[in-house]
Design a protein around this motif. Structure first.
Motif, PDB file in Angstrom:
ATOM      1  N   UNK A   1      53.585 -16.045 -18.078  1.00 38.22           N
ATOM      2  CA  UNK A   1      54.255 -15.546 -19.282  1.00 38.22           C
ATOM      3  C   UNK A   1      55.769 -15.707 -19.229  1.00 38.22           C
ATOM      4  N   UNK A   2      56.267 -16.121 -18.072  1.00 37.61           N
ATOM      5  CA  UNK A   2      57.706 -16.317 -17.850  1.00 37.61           C
ATOM      6  C   UNK A   2      58.485 -15.037 -18.142  1.00 37.61           C
ATOM      7  N   UNK A   3      57.964 -13.913 -17.637  1.00 36.07           N
ATOM      8  CA  UNK A   3      58.678 -12.645 -17.805  1.00 36.07           C
ATOM      9  C   UNK A   3      58.260 -11.683 -16.701  1.00 36.07           C
ATOM     10  N   UNK A   4      59.039 -10.642 -16.539  1.00 35.92           N
ATOM     11  CA  UNK A   4      58.683  -9.596 -15.590  1.00 35.92           C
ATOM     12  C   UNK A   4      57.554  -8.756 -16.170  1.00 35.92           C
ATOM     13  N   UNK A   5      56.514  -8.557 -15.383  1.00 35.46           N
ATOM     14  CA  UNK A   5      55.333  -7.859 -15.884  1.00 35.46           C
ATOM     15  C   UNK A   5      55.031  -6.628 -15.026  1.00 35.46           C
ATOM     16  N   UNK A   6      55.402  -5.443 -15.496  1.00 35.52           N
ATOM     17  CA  UNK A   6      55.023  -4.222 -14.779  1.00 35.52           C
ATOM     18  C   UNK A   6      53.549  -3.911 -15.021  1.00 35.52           C
ATOM     19  N   UNK A   7      52.984  -3.096 -14.140  1.00 32.78           N
ATOM     20  CA  UNK A   7      51.565  -2.752 -14.272  1.00 32.78           C
ATOM     21  C   UNK A   7      51.277  -1.878 -15.485  1.00 32.78           C
ATOM     22  N   UNK A   8      52.239  -0.992 -15.855  1.00 32.77           N
ATOM     23  CA  UNK A   8      51.993  -0.081 -16.968  1.00 32.77           C
ATOM     24  C   UNK A   8      53.150  -0.181 -17.956  1.00 32.77           C
TER      25      UNK A   8
END
Length: 306
Positions: free
Chosen positions: A299-306
């Motif tokens: 997704x080319x982005x930072x992905x937090x779990x929640x």
């Protein structure tokens, strides 16, 4: 039971400082160090054509100094949570699955190996960077990742000043990680958001999910460095910026733990209704952990779990 925690504090103009360093120890070279401010937008790690860690990766622990049984259990359960039986909701395993999107070969399977205890402080209570390599080599010669953990009463070169942990090579082609317990030395730097930051808005800290500010902070740094080791084990995998001071899978997203995070505010997280502990990942044996966001190449982005 868990509830959503999400009110945003009002920030001052100063940024919260979070230290995390990824280090490589090539032959006769000094370690690489990085000190960064939590700020956006996040940078994008790029592939430099080198090998990644895939398949089954054995993690051997070297405990240096004195850790209580409860402290050891927090960290051991964290590593067991990577490949244990599935748990409901956001989990350590689902967080780790993002590393499988880096390159081909899927997600590395983390397996907990041996544990070595050095409670006699064989190298003293003030360690140099070279001492960390010496300790990592105690884990043996087999392939895998050696993880050196230093207790709260051990001072390490650069600790709190420019780094909270490192990853590098204990010998060519053999990675290692070091993380220290910052509870009595610099919790505002290396255990945020479980302690007020040394800079920025002095809002109340979050409650550590396992009731130990120092060790819950160690888990945050362990997670970030393990992700960096898997995706940039030898300095030529995925990273952004100078090779001497790379931003990697998790360090490219520093300070982001939940949705709507911004400098000094970790984001919307989950809270245990009984203890008030703040977390975003479930583990084995009912454990809960706070893990950093990872840059997701899909997704080319930072992905937090929640």
């Amino acid at each position: 039971m868990a509830s959503r925690q999400g009110s945003s504090p009002v920030l001052s103009s100063a940024l919260a400082l979070v230290l995390l360093t990824s280090c490589v120890f090539p032959a006769s070279a000094l370690p690489r160090r990085l000190t960064t401010l939590v700020k956006g937008p996040a940078l994008t790690p790029k592939y430099q054509s080198g090998p990644l860690l895939k398949g089954t990766v054995t993690v051997d622990l070297v405990w240096y100094g004195r850790f209580s049984p409860s402290q050891r259990a927090i960290i051991v359960d964290f590593f067991r949570s990577f490949t244990g039986k599935p748990v409901s909701g956001p989990s350590v395993a689902s967080w780790w699955s993002t590393t499988g999107a880096y390159g081909s070969g899927g997600t590395a399977a983390i397996s907990l190996g041996s544990q070595i205890n050095d409670e006699t402080y064989s190298l003293g209570k003030s360690l140099k960077s070279a001492d960390l390599v010496t300790l990592a080599r105690k884990a043996g010669a087999r392939a895998g990742v050696a993880v050196v953990l230093t207790s709260a009463d051990v001072a390490v070169e650069g600790f709190c000043v420019s780094r909270c942990g490192t990853h590098g090579q204990r010998r060519p082609g053999s990675p290692f990680i070091w993380v220290g317990n910052s509870e009595t030395q610099c919790p505002g730097q290396c255990a945020w958001p479980f302690h007020q930051p040394i800079y920025g808005s002095q809002t109340p800290p979050l409650v550590a999910p396992n009731g130990d500010v120092g060790v819950d902070g160690m888990v945050i740094n362990l997670a970030a460095l393990l992700a960096g080791t898997a995706t940039n084990p030898f300095g030529n995998g995925y990273f952004q910026g100078a090779k001497e001071a790379p931003l990697e899978a998790a360090s490219a997203c520093q300070g982001i733990f939940g949705a709507e995070a911004y400098p000094g505010y970790p984001g919307k997280l989950l809270a245990d209704d009984a203890t008030g502990g703040t977390y975003n990942a479930n583990g084995l044996e009912g454990r809960r952990y706070l893990l950093p966001a990872m840059w997701d190449p899909r997704t080319s982005r930072c992905s937090p779990l929640v």
